[in-house]
Scaffold this active site. Structure first.
Site, PDB file in Angstrom:
ATOM      1  N   HIS A 152       0.775  -1.489   0.031  1.00  0.00           N
ATOM      2  CA  HIS A 152       0.032  -0.130  -0.028  1.00  0.00           C
ATOM      3  C   HIS A 152       0.695   1.252  -0.132  1.00  0.00           C
ATOM      4  O   HIS A 152       0.171   2.367  -0.271  1.00  0.00           O
ATOM      5  CB  HIS A 152      -0.898  -0.029   1.220  1.00  0.00           C
ATOM      6  CG  HIS A 152      -1.841  -1.232   0.989  1.00  0.00           C
ATOM      7  ND1 HIS A 152      -2.725  -1.239   0.354  1.00  0.00           N
ATOM      8  CD2 HIS A 152      -2.284  -2.066   2.157  1.00  0.00           C
ATOM      9  CE1 HIS A 152      -3.690  -2.175   0.601  1.00  0.00           C
ATOM     10  NE2 HIS A 152      -3.225  -2.910   1.748  1.00  0.00           N
ATOM     11  N   ASP A 188      -2.804 -10.432  -2.260  1.00  0.00           N
ATOM     12  CA  ASP A 188      -3.398  -9.945  -1.203  1.00  0.00           C
ATOM     13  C   ASP A 188      -4.652  -9.561  -1.133  1.00  0.00           C
ATOM     14  O   ASP A 188      -4.838  -9.173  -2.400  1.00  0.00           O
ATOM     15  CB  ASP A 188      -2.371  -8.693  -0.479  1.00  0.00           C
ATOM     16  CG  ASP A 188      -2.882  -8.284   0.833  1.00  0.00           C
ATOM     17  OD1 ASP A 188      -1.980  -8.481   1.675  1.00  0.00           O
ATOM     18  OD2 ASP A 188      -3.743  -7.625   0.960  1.00  0.00           O
TER      19      ASP A 188
HETATM   20 ZN   LIG Z   1      -3.910  -6.973   2.676  1.00  0.00          ZN
END
Ligand SMILES: [Zn+2]
Length: 385
Positions: A152, A188
């Site tokens: 992220h 993910d």
């Molecule tokens: Zn994650």
């Protein structure tokens, strides 16, 4: 741990450093990752991204039935120069300052405490070292077992427990050593928005993310993860988002891999594959709703290995991201690495698999994505030219 030159297709070379255990988002307990105590509950939980999760991942590789196929190597800290491959100098300075003072939240649930900055540097550096191990011809399969996670983290800010984009920095290491086309496949459960953002205008890095359809989650995560985020400029057509409905399950993920990821890799013809792996897509994860079982992780990783044999001479770097169920994340990691080894039989059985029955939603969604993506890319190219 030993840094050997043992080169074998039958081994996975794991890069790890104990210093990564020192990072903590908070020592306080709360409701999920809010770290808040509303006062209703007698028993609160630790932040989901804690050291125990990777302790179990490490131990299952050391003591599980896969252990004969595993070689551990000592990780290392990233240099400041390496951080700048992916991140802006201003952001790196902000992190250094935050690391010194400690207790600084960079966004919701994402905090640098004493020891955190050193851990983040070790995560990024160990991922670079794992990549370098492949680039130097010492291994074909390497796995960076690292935390804090990275996918992220965007070039200029932190997001979702991530400070430094470990995989993104390592991709630059490969680019700088002369690799021309690198594909990053992110499984993910959350959108790999940081990695996508870092390579959004490039046509030499294909970023693909399969994720639950969580959308944007505020200023730290403005990207939506939707299909229309196709890349920018010459990067148009080199970011493929695959937002999947909750409960997509093993069959949904396998179908998405075969129908969307395999053709994308076939068109791109990568020289290096990076599997960005979170076990938060599992059936028991507190932060995810995708219901993959060990068998699903095994299958996805088998497909990645087949694609690597086809395109990259078998070279795959796996980078650890999320995965928050203390037991099942470790078991799913074990299964995924079995799949990466293409072992003929499962080594470890699933202690608790639950199988959802609504995968038809995922199949329909994959069909829509397949149909719509090309027309969205075409539209983006027309309007940018
Ligand atoms: Zn994650």
């Amino acid at each position: 741990m030993a840094d050997g030159d043992e080169s074998s297709d039958e081994l996975i070379h794991v890069f790890w450093h104990d210093g990564m255990l020192a990072h903590t988002n908070s020592s306080s307990y709360g409701v999920f990752d809010t770290l808040q105590d509303p006062g209703f509950l007698d028993v609160l939980e630790p932040h989901p991204e804690n050291a125990d999760r990777v302790r179990n991942m490490k131990s299952i590789l050391q003591r599980g039935p896969i252990s004969p196929y595993i070689r551990f190597h000592q990780g290392r800290a990233a240099t400041q120069q390496e951080l700048l491959y992916f991140h802006t100098p201003e952001y790196v300075q902000e992190l250094i300052a935050a690391g010194k003072s400690g207790g600084k939240f960079l966004c919701s649930g994402t905090c640098l405490n004493v020891g955190s900055w050193e851990a983040a540097l070790l995560a990024a550096g160990s991922t670079c070292k794992a990549m370098q191990h492949i680039l130097d011809g010492h291994a074909k399969l390497a796995y960076a077992l690292v935390r804090p996670p990275g996918h992220h983290a965007q070039p200029s800010h932190a997001d979702g427990y991530c400070f430094l984009n470990n995989a993104g920095i390592a991709v630059h290491v490969a680019l700088m050593s002369g690799y021309k086309r690198i594909a990053v496949i992110d499984i993910d459960v959350h959108y790999g928005n940081g990695t996508a953002e870092g390579f959004y205008e490039r046509d030499d890095v294909l970023t693909v993310s399969l994720h639950m359809n969580h959308g944007s989650w505020g200023p730290s995560h403005p990207q939506t993860g939707q299909l229309d985020e196709v890349g920018r400029g010459k990067g148009i057509g080199f970011n493929l988002n695959i937002p999947l409905p909750n409960g997509s399950g093993d069959q949904g993920y396998e179908y998405a891999m075969e129908e969307l990821v395999v053709p994308a890799l076939g068109a791109f013809k990568p020289e290096m594959l990076v599997l960005v792996m979170g076990q938060d897509s599992s059936a028991f994860d507190p932060n995810g709703r995708q219901c993959i079982t060990m068998e699903g992780y095994r299958k996805v990783a088998q497909i990645i290995r087949q694609q690597a044999e086809l395109h990259t001479g078998g070279k795959v770097l796996v980078v650890q991201e999320g995965g928050y169920h203390l037991t099942y994340a470790a078991y799913c990691l074990h299964a995924a690495l079995e799949g990466l080894l293409s072992l003929p039989q499962a080594l470890l059985s699933d202690p608790i698999a639950y199988y959802p029955e609504d995968e038809t939603f995922a199949v329909e969604r994959v069909k829509q994505i397949k149909y719509q993506y090309n027309s969205l890319v075409q539209k983006a190219r027309t309007s940018s030219s």
